[in-house]
Design a protein around this motif. Structure first.
Motif, PDB file in Angstrom:
ATOM      1  N   SER B   7       1.006  -1.113  -0.407  1.00 22.92           N
ATOM      2  CA  SER B   7      -0.509   0.299   0.166  1.00 22.92           C
ATOM      3  C   SER B   7       0.735   1.646  -0.039  1.00 22.92           C
ATOM      4  O   SER B   7       2.079   1.505   0.159  1.00 22.92           O
ATOM      5  CB  SER B   7      -0.883   0.036   1.083  1.00 22.92           C
ATOM      6  OG  SER B   7       0.070   0.266   2.679  1.00 22.92           O
ATOM      7  N   PRO B   8       0.440   1.787  -0.701  1.00 27.47           N
ATOM      8  CA  PRO B   8      -0.807   2.259  -1.543  1.00 27.47           C
ATOM      9  C   PRO B   8       0.053   1.489  -3.031  1.00 27.47           C
ATOM     10  O   PRO B   8       0.584   1.258  -3.137  1.00 27.47           O
ATOM     11  CB  PRO B   8      -1.357   3.950  -1.532  1.00 27.47           C
ATOM     12  CG  PRO B   8      -0.228   3.920  -1.655  1.00 27.47           C
ATOM     13  CD  PRO B   8       0.991   3.258  -0.873  1.00 27.47           C
ATOM     14  N   ARG B   9      -2.044   1.486  -4.117  1.00 22.05           N
ATOM     15  CA  ARG B   9      -1.580   0.587  -5.204  1.00 22.05           C
ATOM     16  C   ARG B   9      -0.912   2.258  -6.132  1.00 22.05           C
ATOM     17  O   ARG B   9      -0.623   1.621  -6.657  1.00 22.05           O
ATOM     18  CB  ARG B   9      -2.649   0.288  -5.399  1.00 22.05           C
ATOM     19  CG  ARG B   9      -3.656  -1.088  -5.064  1.00 22.05           C
ATOM     20  CD  ARG B   9      -1.989  -2.188  -4.734  1.00 22.05           C
ATOM     21  NE  ARG B   9      -1.611  -2.803  -6.149  1.00 22.05           N
ATOM     22  CZ  ARG B   9      -2.937  -3.481  -6.577  1.00 22.05           C
ATOM     23  NH1 ARG B   9      -3.764  -3.560  -6.306  1.00 22.05           N
ATOM     24  NH2 ARG B   9      -2.023  -3.332  -7.687  1.00 22.05           N
ATOM     25  N   HIS B  10      -1.069   3.224  -5.773  1.00 19.94           N
ATOM     26  CA  HIS B  10      -1.093   3.933  -6.230  1.00 19.94           C
ATOM     27  C   HIS B  10      -0.667   5.384  -5.977  1.00 19.94           C
ATOM     28  O   HIS B  10      -1.391   5.735  -4.557  1.00 19.94           O
ATOM     29  CB  HIS B  10      -1.352   4.352  -7.054  1.00 19.94           C
ATOM     30  CG  HIS B  10      -2.331   3.585  -8.998  1.00 19.94           C
ATOM     31  ND1 HIS B  10      -2.276   2.885  -9.612  1.00 19.94           N
ATOM     32  CD2 HIS B  10      -3.536   2.523  -8.366  1.00 19.94           C
ATOM     33  CE1 HIS B  10      -2.712   2.192  -9.873  1.00 19.94           C
ATOM     34  NE2 HIS B  10      -2.972   1.887  -9.652  1.00 19.94           N
ATOM     35  N   LYS B  11       0.276   6.036  -6.371  1.00 20.17           N
ATOM     36  CA  LYS B  11       0.859   7.000  -5.519  1.00 20.17           C
ATOM     37  C   LYS B  11       1.272   8.525  -6.417  1.00 20.17           C
ATOM     38  O   LYS B  11       2.201   7.789  -7.364  1.00 20.17           O
ATOM     39  CB  LYS B  11       1.707   6.651  -4.339  1.00 20.17           C
ATOM     40  CG  LYS B  11       2.068   7.922  -3.285  1.00 20.17           C
ATOM     41  CD  LYS B  11       1.307   8.196  -1.961  1.00 20.17           C
ATOM     42  CE  LYS B  11       2.335   9.949  -1.174  1.00 20.17           C
ATOM     43  NZ  LYS B  11       1.660   9.966  -0.235  1.00 20.17           N
ATOM     44  N   ILE B  12       1.046   9.940  -6.346  1.00 18.12           N
ATOM     45  CA  ILE B  12       2.164   9.936  -7.060  1.00 18.12           C
ATOM     46  C   ILE B  12       2.127  11.860  -5.706  1.00 18.12           C
ATOM     47  O   ILE B  12       1.384  12.282  -4.643  1.00 18.12           O
ATOM     48  CB  ILE B  12       0.269  11.482  -7.721  1.00 18.12           C
ATOM     49  CG1 ILE B  12       0.296  10.479  -8.841  1.00 18.12           C
ATOM     50  CG2 ILE B  12       1.300  12.691  -8.301  1.00 18.12           C
ATOM     51  CD1 ILE B  12      -1.227  11.093  -9.676  1.00 18.12           C
ATOM     52  N   THR B  13       3.562  11.959  -6.039  1.00 17.28           N
ATOM     53  CA  THR B  13       3.870  12.708  -5.139  1.00 17.28           C
ATOM     54  C   THR B  13       4.993  13.859  -5.856  1.00 17.28           C
ATOM     55  O   THR B  13       5.167  13.349  -6.850  1.00 17.28           O
ATOM     56  CB  THR B  13       4.882  12.611  -3.682  1.00 17.28           C
ATOM     57  OG1 THR B  13       5.645  12.946  -2.959  1.00 17.28           O
ATOM     58  CG2 THR B  13       5.893  11.579  -4.712  1.00 17.28           C
ATOM     59  N   GLU B  14       5.582  14.763  -4.973  1.00 14.00           N
ATOM     60  CA  GLU B  14       5.918  15.757  -5.200  1.00 14.00           C
ATOM     61  C   GLU B  14       7.894  15.872  -5.437  1.00 14.00           C
ATOM     62  O   GLU B  14       8.471  14.905  -4.009  1.00 14.00           O
ATOM     63  CB  GLU B  14       5.536  17.050  -4.854  1.00 14.00           C
ATOM     64  CG  GLU B  14       4.552  17.802  -5.364  1.00 14.00           C
ATOM     65  CD  GLU B  14       4.144  19.248  -4.905  1.00 14.00           C
ATOM     66  OE1 GLU B  14       2.676  19.542  -5.542  1.00 14.00           O
ATOM     67  OE2 GLU B  14       5.313  19.305  -3.511  1.00 14.00           O
ATOM     68  N   THR B  15       8.542  16.469  -6.162  1.00  9.52           N
ATOM     69  CA  THR B  15       9.984  16.067  -5.649  1.00  9.52           C
ATOM     70  C   THR B  15      10.630  16.449  -4.702  1.00  9.52           C
ATOM     71  O   THR B  15      10.280  17.283  -3.881  1.00  9.52           O
ATOM     72  CB  THR B  15      10.300  16.585  -7.219  1.00  9.52           C
ATOM     73  OG1 THR B  15      10.334  16.291  -8.296  1.00  9.52           O
ATOM     74  CG2 THR B  15      12.194  16.597  -7.104  1.00  9.52           C
ATOM     75  N   GLY B  16      11.284  16.020  -4.022  1.00  9.64           N
ATOM     76  CA  GLY B  16      11.999  16.243  -2.646  1.00  9.64           C
ATOM     77  C   GLY B  16      11.219  15.873  -0.998  1.00  9.64           C
ATOM     78  O   GLY B  16      11.520  16.009  -0.224  1.00  9.64           O
TER      79      GLY B  16
END
Lengths: 113, 112
Positions: B7-16
């Motif tokens: 988990s999670p199956r999908h993740k969007i994160t920002e640089t840094g």
């Protein structure tokens, strides 16, 4: 430097025919080899393995052949079925390193009707 | 049924940003592994553990860390996410050295 190579990115075979997927390796320390099958959006699943003391291992429709002198192994699927359509990864490890696998880049098999 | 879950199956994160991907298995396997899958590379080993308190670097460990405080879990931390770490991450476990590994369903991480 790719130590495990699958030179065919894709393969198309008719249902009922034989599928042959190939894998070459360069590291002579590898002595345990596995094939994994992967469907989209899923993790790889173990298919069949072979130790370097053997040259053939069979499990139902799946047979793996190992040619140590050529550093080559192949997976034969007979007969091929539509459900076999997936990406197949060849992997290798050194016994005693706890499944610390080196994978090939995969071959996408499509079995057509 | 015993299983391995990510988990999670999908993740969007920002640089840094710091990101942690979870892996939990109920087979009581001693050995756990993290791989990443990228086009043209297959799966590459990031980190692995042979038991509680044991962690080891794999082929592509730079920018990643793991900790093993119990048998069931091996979380993967990206200390400062980079766009080059956009990938699909797979956790796996095995009962013994040399035995086949069982994989989770993967986490697709996108670093923007």
């Amino acid at each position: 430097d790719q130590q495990v190579k699958q030179n065919s990115p894709s393969l198309s075979v008719q249902e009922g025919r034989i599928s042959i997927l190939n894998c070459d390796y360069t590291n002579s320390m590898f002595d345990y080899f596995l094939w994994y099958k992967k469907y989209p959006a899923e993790g790889p699943t173990f298919l069949i393995s072979i130790s370097s003391i053997k040259d053939k291992n069979e499990d139902g429709r799946f047979t793996v052949f190992l040619n140590k002198s050529a550093k080559h192994l192949s997976l034969h699927i007979v007969p091929s079925q539509p459900g076999d359509s997936a990406v197949y990864f060849c992997a290798a490890s050194v016994t005693g390193t706890a499944s610390k696998l080196t994978f090939g880049t995969g071959t996408r098999l499509q079995v057509t009707l | 049924d015993a299983e391995i879950t990510q988990s999670p199956r999908h993740k969007i994160t920002e640089t840094g940003r710091q990101v942690t991907l979870a892996c939990h298995q109920t087979w009581n396997h001693n050995n756990m592994f993290w791989y990443r899958q990228d086009l043209g590379h297959g799966l590459r080993l990031i980190h692995y553990s042979y038991g509680v308190q044991d962690t080891n670097k794999g082929e592509v460990s730079d920018g990643y860390s793991v900790s093993r405080s119990n048998t069931e879990d091996l979380p993967l931390t990206l200390e400062s996410a980079a766009s080059s770490q956009t990938s699909v991450y797979f956790c796996a476990s095995s009962v013994s050295r040399g035995s086949e590994a069982f994989f989770g369903q993967g986490t697709r991480l996108t670093v923007v």
